[in-house]
Design a protein around this motif. Sequence first.
Motif, PDB file in Angstrom:
ATOM      1  N   GLN A  42       0.811  -1.214   0.000  1.00 62.33           N
ATOM      2  CA  GLN A  42       0.000   0.000   0.000  1.00 62.33           C
ATOM      3  C   GLN A  42       0.850   1.272   0.000  1.00 62.33           C
ATOM      4  O   GLN A  42       1.019   1.940   1.039  1.00 62.33           O
ATOM      5  CB  GLN A  42      -0.946   0.004   1.209  1.00 62.33           C
ATOM      6  CG  GLN A  42      -2.127   0.930   1.047  1.00 62.33           C
ATOM      7  CD  GLN A  42      -2.797   0.754  -0.326  1.00 62.33           C
ATOM      8  OE1 GLN A  42      -3.224  -0.323  -0.686  1.00 62.33           O
ATOM      9  NE2 GLN A  42      -2.844   1.824  -1.093  1.00 62.33           N
ATOM     10  N   PRO A  43       1.394   1.673  -1.157  1.00 63.21           N
ATOM     11  CA  PRO A  43       2.284   2.840  -1.230  1.00 63.21           C
ATOM     12  C   PRO A  43       1.576   4.192  -1.237  1.00 63.21           C
ATOM     13  O   PRO A  43       2.238   5.227  -1.238  1.00 63.21           O
ATOM     14  CB  PRO A  43       3.015   2.602  -2.556  1.00 63.21           C
ATOM     15  CG  PRO A  43       2.026   1.859  -3.391  1.00 63.21           C
ATOM     16  CD  PRO A  43       1.269   0.976  -2.442  1.00 63.21           C
ATOM     17  N   ILE A  44       0.251   4.215  -1.269  1.00 57.70           N
ATOM     18  CA  ILE A  44      -0.473   5.489  -1.216  1.00 57.70           C
ATOM     19  C   ILE A  44      -1.278   5.542   0.076  1.00 57.70           C
ATOM     20  O   ILE A  44      -1.707   4.514   0.602  1.00 57.70           O
ATOM     21  CB  ILE A  44      -1.405   5.676  -2.437  1.00 57.70           C
ATOM     22  CG1 ILE A  44      -2.403   4.525  -2.549  1.00 57.70           C
ATOM     23  CG2 ILE A  44      -0.586   5.779  -3.720  1.00 57.70           C
ATOM     24  CD1 ILE A  44      -3.371   4.671  -3.723  1.00 57.70           C
ATOM     25  N   ALA A  45      -1.475   6.751   0.600  1.00 60.77           N
ATOM     26  CA  ALA A  45      -2.107   6.912   1.913  1.00 60.77           C
ATOM     27  C   ALA A  45      -3.613   7.095   1.840  1.00 60.77           C
ATOM     28  O   ALA A  45      -4.333   6.742   2.785  1.00 60.77           O
ATOM     29  CB  ALA A  45      -1.473   8.087   2.648  1.00 60.77           C
ATOM     30  N   ASN A  87      -7.953  -6.546   4.712  1.00 61.59           N
ATOM     31  CA  ASN A  87      -8.421  -7.897   4.375  1.00 61.59           C
ATOM     32  C   ASN A  87      -8.984  -7.952   2.951  1.00 61.59           C
ATOM     33  O   ASN A  87      -8.762  -8.918   2.217  1.00 61.59           O
ATOM     34  CB  ASN A  87      -9.487  -8.349   5.373  1.00 61.59           C
ATOM     35  CG  ASN A  87      -8.906  -8.698   6.729  1.00 61.59           C
ATOM     36  OD1 ASN A  87      -7.705  -8.974   6.846  1.00 61.59           O
ATOM     37  ND2 ASN A  87      -9.743  -8.686   7.762  1.00 61.59           N
ATOM     38  N   GLU A  88      -9.726  -6.892   2.567  1.00 61.43           N
ATOM     39  CA  GLU A  88     -10.264  -6.839   1.209  1.00 61.43           C
ATOM     40  C   GLU A  88      -9.145  -6.713   0.183  1.00 61.43           C
ATOM     41  O   GLU A  88      -9.196  -7.336  -0.891  1.00 61.43           O
ATOM     42  CB  GLU A  88     -11.235  -5.667   1.084  1.00 61.43           C
ATOM     43  CG  GLU A  88     -12.530  -5.857   1.867  1.00 61.43           C
ATOM     44  CD  GLU A  88     -13.396  -4.611   1.862  1.00 61.43           C
ATOM     45  OE1 GLU A  88     -14.635  -4.753   1.966  1.00 61.43           O
ATOM     46  OE2 GLU A  88     -12.842  -3.489   1.761  1.00 61.43           O
ATOM     47  N   ARG A  89      -8.119  -5.932   0.500  1.00 60.76           N
ATOM     48  CA  ARG A  89      -6.993  -5.791  -0.417  1.00 60.76           C
ATOM     49  C   ARG A  89      -6.235  -7.101  -0.561  1.00 60.76           C
ATOM     50  O   ARG A  89      -5.812  -7.473  -1.656  1.00 60.76           O
ATOM     51  CB  ARG A  89      -6.047  -4.678   0.047  1.00 60.76           C
ATOM     52  CG  ARG A  89      -6.661  -3.301   0.041  1.00 60.76           C
ATOM     53  CD  ARG A  89      -5.579  -2.209   0.026  1.00 60.76           C
ATOM     54  NE  ARG A  89      -4.622  -2.352   1.108  1.00 60.76           N
ATOM     55  CZ  ARG A  89      -4.767  -1.801   2.308  1.00 60.76           C
ATOM     56  NH1 ARG A  89      -5.862  -1.099   2.592  1.00 60.76           N
ATOM     57  NH2 ARG A  89      -3.846  -1.961   3.231  1.00 60.76           N
ATOM     58  N   HIS A  90      -6.054  -7.806   0.549  1.00 61.47           N
ATOM     59  CA  HIS A  90      -5.352  -9.093   0.500  1.00 61.47           C
ATOM     60  C   HIS A  90      -6.148 -10.104  -0.336  1.00 61.47           C
ATOM     61  O   HIS A  90      -5.571 -10.861  -1.126  1.00 61.47           O
ATOM     62  CB  HIS A  90      -5.133  -9.633   1.910  1.00 61.47           C
ATOM     63  CG  HIS A  90      -4.458 -10.977   1.928  1.00 61.47           C
ATOM     64  ND1 HIS A  90      -3.114 -11.149   1.651  1.00 61.47           N
ATOM     65  CD2 HIS A  90      -4.962 -12.219   2.172  1.00 61.47           C
ATOM     66  CE1 HIS A  90      -2.823 -12.434   1.709  1.00 61.47           C
ATOM     67  NE2 HIS A  90      -3.911 -13.104   2.031  1.00 61.47           N
TER      68      HIS A  90
END
Length: 273
Positions: free
Chosen positions: A46-49, A63-66
């Motif tokens: 996750q390189p953006i905030a 969890n959704e990103r994974h």
Amino acid sequence: MLRLLGRESDPAKSREHVLLSALAERRLLGGESAAIGELIGDLETQPIASIGAMAVDEYVTPNERHALAASMNSLLASPALASWRRGATLDLDAWMTPRGGRTPAVIVSVAHLDDDERSLVLGVLLEEVLAWVRSLPGAQRLRAMVLFDEVFGFLPPHPANPPTKRPIVALMKQARAFGVGVVLATQNPMDLDYRALSNAGVWCIGRLQTDADRARVVEGLAGVRTRAKSEGATLTSVIKSLPARTFVVREAADGGASRRCSHGRRCRSCGVR
């Protein structure tokens, strides 16, 4: 890619689409590659905030990103996707460069793909064609032709919006100004978007079996030329009674005049098949 994963792919509704687009844009603006493998890594690190006014973790949870990264990794590792990474580069400039004084014919067949894969491949291809067309200088003479056979399902009426619809409508509206023609062929005019019908300059109408198809064609012609409104009943009758291998040809350039040709080969007198 999201369509292949069975996930929401609408740019206006899908949070996953927005997130992946933001990650890809960050890489491209930095002069980096935005291939699937790199995006999978970015989903985990996750390189953006933030996305818009929200923190990334609030917009799409870890969890959704994974889960999305795992699904993308399975797709990337799938043998079914391996063939997508081989073959000729999608380079319209190279495809359309004349060879021996002639522009080559490029044929793209998607008959071996399922419906979702066809829509995805043709959507990407047509977006590339549209970008190439917009890079050309204006022209009065025809320099290239895009022919889409069996367009049924790829240009449906509202509210359906497959990836192929936007670029086809844009090409129908804009490509002629750059010397690029568009030919669409279908046996189901009832299932075409009205914007494409109203932007067709030349119509070759064969025998149509259903009243709905005939009404759709006459309605489209009325949208192109006011004169066609008064000819609707006559045109409907002519189309209904057409014998096999006979077409009615309507052209915007000559004010909507009709011609009929029943020749089975190129006709020297009227230039119509």
